[in-house]
Scaffold this active site. Structure first.
Site, PDB file in Angstrom:
ATOM      1  N   THR A  27      31.836  34.402  19.433  1.00  0.00           N
ATOM      2  CA  THR A  27      30.817  35.119  20.351  1.00  0.00           C
ATOM      3  C   THR A  27      31.411  35.713  21.376  1.00  0.00           C
ATOM      4  O   THR A  27      32.426  35.074  22.017  1.00  0.00           O
ATOM      5  CB  THR A  27      29.701  33.904  20.920  1.00  0.00           C
ATOM      6  OG1 THR A  27      29.022  33.670  19.922  1.00  0.00           O
ATOM      7  CG2 THR A  27      28.944  34.612  21.876  1.00  0.00           C
ATOM      8  N   HIS A 174      24.586  29.672  10.477  1.00  0.00           N
ATOM      9  CA  HIS A 174      25.385  28.783  11.278  1.00  0.00           C
ATOM     10  C   HIS A 174      24.299  27.710  11.478  1.00  0.00           C
ATOM     11  O   HIS A 174      23.117  27.721  12.107  1.00  0.00           O
ATOM     12  CB  HIS A 174      25.061  29.515  12.572  1.00  0.00           C
ATOM     13  CG  HIS A 174      25.726  29.234  13.770  1.00  0.00           C
ATOM     14  ND1 HIS A 174      26.296  27.868  13.975  1.00  0.00           N
ATOM     15  CD2 HIS A 174      26.411  29.638  15.024  1.00  0.00           C
ATOM     16  CE1 HIS A 174      27.001  27.749  15.052  1.00  0.00           C
ATOM     17  NE2 HIS A 174      27.193  28.809  15.862  1.00  0.00           N
ATOM     18  N   ASN A 177      26.881  23.285  15.780  1.00  0.00           N
ATOM     19  CA  ASN A 177      27.222  23.181  17.173  1.00  0.00           C
ATOM     20  C   ASN A 177      25.958  23.325  18.056  1.00  0.00           C
ATOM     21  O   ASN A 177      25.709  23.746  19.101  1.00  0.00           O
ATOM     22  CB  ASN A 177      27.868  24.617  17.481  1.00  0.00           C
ATOM     23  CG  ASN A 177      29.141  24.843  17.014  1.00  0.00           C
ATOM     24  OD1 ASN A 177      29.849  23.842  16.481  1.00  0.00           O
ATOM     25  ND2 ASN A 177      29.821  26.078  17.202  1.00  0.00           N
ATOM     26  N   TYR A 179      22.633  24.171  17.568  1.00  0.00           N
ATOM     27  CA  TYR A 179      21.688  25.313  17.412  1.00  0.00           C
ATOM     28  C   TYR A 179      20.709  24.865  16.439  1.00  0.00           C
ATOM     29  O   TYR A 179      20.754  23.765  15.864  1.00  0.00           O
ATOM     30  CB  TYR A 179      22.286  26.573  17.163  1.00  0.00           C
ATOM     31  CG  TYR A 179      23.539  27.040  18.285  1.00  0.00           C
ATOM     32  CD1 TYR A 179      22.921  27.251  19.394  1.00  0.00           C
ATOM     33  CD2 TYR A 179      24.856  26.990  18.179  1.00  0.00           C
ATOM     34  CE1 TYR A 179      23.941  27.514  20.637  1.00  0.00           C
ATOM     35  CE2 TYR A 179      25.674  27.382  18.783  1.00  0.00           C
ATOM     36  CZ  TYR A 179      25.325  27.516  20.140  1.00  0.00           C
ATOM     37  OH  TYR A 179      25.995  27.893  21.591  1.00  0.00           O
ATOM     38  N   ASN A 234      25.883  20.228  23.144  1.00  0.00           N
ATOM     39  CA  ASN A 234      24.547  20.325  23.239  1.00  0.00           C
ATOM     40  C   ASN A 234      23.754  19.311  22.369  1.00  0.00           C
ATOM     41  O   ASN A 234      22.647  19.596  22.072  1.00  0.00           O
ATOM     42  CB  ASN A 234      24.019  21.669  22.975  1.00  0.00           C
ATOM     43  CG  ASN A 234      24.167  22.697  23.987  1.00  0.00           C
ATOM     44  OD1 ASN A 234      24.364  22.485  25.224  1.00  0.00           O
ATOM     45  ND2 ASN A 234      24.531  24.173  23.601  1.00  0.00           N
TER      46      ASN A 234
HETATM   47  C1  FNR Z   1      33.409  29.998  19.642  1.00  0.00           C
HETATM   48  N1  FNR Z   1      32.991  29.018  18.392  1.00  0.00           N
HETATM   49  C2  FNR Z   1      31.981  29.642  17.842  1.00  0.00           C
HETATM   50  N2  FNR Z   1      31.333  29.144  16.744  1.00  0.00           N
HETATM   51  C3  FNR Z   1      30.304  29.329  15.921  1.00  0.00           C
HETATM   52  O1  FNR Z   1      30.024  28.883  14.736  1.00  0.00           O
HETATM   53  N3  FNR Z   1      29.623  30.733  16.168  1.00  0.00           N
HETATM   54  C4  FNR Z   1      30.335  31.349  17.327  1.00  0.00           C
HETATM   55  O2  FNR Z   1      29.732  32.453  17.637  1.00  0.00           O
HETATM   56  C5  FNR Z   1      31.388  30.921  18.294  1.00  0.00           C
HETATM   57  N4  FNR Z   1      31.662  31.428  19.221  1.00  0.00           N
HETATM   58  C6  FNR Z   1      32.991  30.979  20.189  1.00  0.00           C
HETATM   59  C7  FNR Z   1      33.100  31.722  21.160  1.00  0.00           C
HETATM   60  C8  FNR Z   1      34.145  31.295  21.712  1.00  0.00           C
HETATM   61  C9  FNR Z   1      34.848  32.215  22.928  1.00  0.00           C
HETATM   62  C10 FNR Z   1      34.954  30.290  21.339  1.00  0.00           C
HETATM   63  C11 FNR Z   1      36.352  29.784  21.907  1.00  0.00           C
HETATM   64  C12 FNR Z   1      34.959  29.426  20.134  1.00  0.00           C
HETATM   65  C13 FNR Z   1      33.623  28.072  17.871  1.00  0.00           C
HETATM   66  C14 FNR Z   1      34.905  28.684  17.026  1.00  0.00           C
HETATM   67  O3  FNR Z   1      34.390  29.465  16.036  1.00  0.00           O
HETATM   68  C15 FNR Z   1      35.854  27.612  16.688  1.00  0.00           C
HETATM   69  O4  FNR Z   1      35.426  26.365  15.878  1.00  0.00           O
HETATM   70  C16 FNR Z   1      36.485  26.883  17.725  1.00  0.00           C
HETATM   71  O5  FNR Z   1      37.119  27.918  18.523  1.00  0.00           O
HETATM   72  C17 FNR Z   1      38.037  25.940  17.251  1.00  0.00           C
HETATM   73  O6  FNR Z   1      38.829  26.901  16.829  1.00  0.00           O
HETATM   74  P1  FNR Z   1      40.179  27.268  17.512  1.00  0.00           P
HETATM   75  O7  FNR Z   1      39.836  28.410  18.565  1.00  0.00           O
HETATM   76  O8  FNR Z   1      41.102  26.112  18.119  1.00  0.00           O
HETATM   77  O9  FNR Z   1      41.201  27.658  16.562  1.00  0.00           O
HETATM   78  C1  8K6 Z   2      28.366  35.141  29.030  1.00  0.00           C
HETATM   79  C2  8K6 Z   2      28.343  33.630  28.254  1.00  0.00           C
HETATM   80  C3  8K6 Z   2      29.196  33.507  27.332  1.00  0.00           C
HETATM   81  C4  8K6 Z   2      28.827  32.265  26.200  1.00  0.00           C
HETATM   82  C5  8K6 Z   2      29.333  32.626  25.085  1.00  0.00           C
HETATM   83  C6  8K6 Z   2      29.110  31.038  24.341  1.00  0.00           C
HETATM   84  C7  8K6 Z   2      29.795  31.014  23.029  1.00  0.00           C
HETATM   85  C8  8K6 Z   2      29.031  29.776  22.663  1.00  0.00           C
HETATM   86  C9  8K6 Z   2      30.298  29.025  22.171  1.00  0.00           C
HETATM   87  C10 8K6 Z   2      31.490  28.708  23.126  1.00  0.00           C
HETATM   88  C11 8K6 Z   2      31.274  27.587  23.653  1.00  0.00           C
HETATM   89  C12 8K6 Z   2      32.105  26.740  24.430  1.00  0.00           C
HETATM   90  C13 8K6 Z   2      31.653  25.155  24.331  1.00  0.00           C
HETATM   91  C14 8K6 Z   2      32.999  24.437  24.297  1.00  0.00           C
HETATM   92  C15 8K6 Z   2      32.683  22.928  23.980  1.00  0.00           C
HETATM   93  C16 8K6 Z   2      33.593  22.053  23.806  1.00  0.00           C
HETATM   94  C17 8K6 Z   2      33.214  20.602  23.888  1.00  0.00           C
HETATM   95  C18 8K6 Z   2      34.041  19.612  23.687  1.00  0.00           C
END
Ligand code: FNR
Ligand code: 8K6
Length: 347
Positions: A27, A174, A177, A179, A234
């Site tokens: 995202t 999806h 996580n 949702y 969450n």
């Molecule tokens: C995510 N992740 C995530 N997962 C998902 O299913 N849909 C999404 O839109 C997002 N968005 C998202 C945004 C950001 C900024 C991060 C850092 C992570 C989780 C992502 O797909 C992945 O599972 C994790 O980042 C772990 O992988 P890496 O980063 O350790 O390779």
């Molecule tokens: C402007 C707001 C941007 C928010 C982007 C959210 C994307 C969703 C996934 C990223 C959330 C990171 C949460 C990390 C959880 C780690 C738990 C061990």
């Protein structure tokens, strides 16, 4: 050694990947105010087409699915047109891309859709507020009615059809996580007593209805699913969740999806009720293509594939920091380290 990442992989008779590296869904909150993907987004994805498959950032299926600012949608003609720019950029460079279809359920916020209800399996809210918009505290959701569930299933299927019209090679649902779909799969968020709650058979019903509606519309070859059997975001885990996922995996196996993908940030996390890592649990209970993810380096991912822990690896944060991630890994060039301030712009 990263050789295992560079073997081609046939997902099925329809889709063959050039390598085992997926770009994880990420995202970025960079769509315009009508939630239409921009040219900058097309360029961003177009720079990452060396991945065997790109999974798009999560894309909301309808207005009340939105929980973060400027997340793109797939429910208006303008949004479909915007995504066509993205998928063209990816295909022009020889890449492949799936859309990740998203409804945030109880993590949605009415601020983003002009007021109205937040929908979830049960009227149990999450603590806290929207990231980076702390004034928006989460609300107690409304438990969805049967009629609303039927409409949600239709809207997921329509978004999948829209994804195909927008040029995507397929969709990843999806279901991870914390949702909406995941909210049905865990006792923490699902206390329903009707046919969508209270037993594994009932708690997997919504997920399977969404999967079946989408495969019926665009085919199982082009449909994938992401799940989080280990609750970590969450959501709180419950030892009874294990039975729900055991049954879900058995049902999914019969549906021969393009792949199943774990949703987690760090795959070294262990869950008592899963007997260890989420990926090991799924591997032991599901025979078809599995995508691992979560704090892997190219080296540790290649080793894990070599040890048959999963078939493909999704890489997230390193792909934000390195548009040329695949080329760098192939040639052994040093990677730029990821940092959260990179989220402020699309490079
Ligand atoms: C995510 N992740 C995530 N997962 C998902 O299913 N849909 C999404 O839109 C997002 N968005 C998202 C945004 C950001 C900024 C991060 C850092 C992570 C989780 C992502 O797909 C992945 O599972 C994790 O980042 C772990 O992988 P890496 O980063 O350790 O390779
Ligand atoms: C402007 C707001 C941007 C928010 C982007 C959210 C994307 C969703 C996934 C990223 C959330 C990171 C949460 C990390 C959880 C780690 C738990 C061990």
């Amino acid at each position: 050694m990263t050789d295992n990442l560079f073997q081609p992989y046939a997902l099925n008779n329809t889709l063959e990947l050039n390598n085992r590296i997926l770009m994880a869904p990420l995202t970025r909150c960079m769509a315009d105010d009508d939630l239409v993907p921009t040219q900058a987004m097309a360029d961003y994805y177009g720079r990452r087409t060396d991945a065997g498959l790109i999974i798009s950032e999560a894309v909301i299926i309808r207005p009340d699915a939105q929980g973060y600012p400027n997340t793109p949608g797939l429910f208006t003609p303008e949004q479909i047109q915007g995504w066509l720019k993205v998928t063209d950029a990816v295909h022009k460079n020889g890449g492949k891309i799936f859309a990740q279809l998203w409804h945030t359920g109880r993590v949605a916020h009415p601020h983003f859709f002009g007021g109205g209800e937040v929908l979830a399996p049960s009227a149990i809210g999450v603590e806290g507020s929207v990231p980076r918009m702390r004034e928006l505290t989460y609300q107690t959701p409304k438990a969805v009615s049967h009629q609303e569930i039927a409409q949600l299933v239709k809207d997921y299927a329509q978004a999948a059809a829209n994804a195909i019209d927008a040029g995507f090679d397929g969709v990843e649902i999806h279901g991870a996580n914390g949702y909406l779909i995941d909210q049905f799969l865990h006792y923490d968020s699902n206390v329903r007593s009707d046919e969508y709650g209270a037993s594994p058979e009932n708690m997997i019903r919504f997920a399977l209805q969404v999967v079946d509606a989408i495969t019926g519309r665009i085919g199982n070859d082009r449909t994938a699913l992401r799940i989080s059997p280990g609750a970590y975001f969450n959501m709180a885990g419950d030892s009874r969740d294990r039975d729900v996922f055991d049954l879900l995996l058995a049902e999914l196996e019969q549906r021969e999806l393009a792949f199943l993908h774990i949703g987690i940030f760090d795959d070294s996390m262990e869950f008592d009720y899963l007997g260890g890592r989420a990926s090991s649990y799924v591997r032991a209970n599901y025979r078809n293509t599995l995508v691992g993810v979560g704090s892997y380096s190219a080296e540790s991912a290649s080793a894990a594939i070599g040890e048959d822990k999963f078939d493909l690896i999704a890489i997230g944060r390193p792909f934000i920091a390195n548009p040329d991630y695949v080329a760098k890994v192939r040639t052994g060039e040093a990677l730029t380290a990821y940092s959260d301030d990179m989220l402020a712009s699309l490079v």
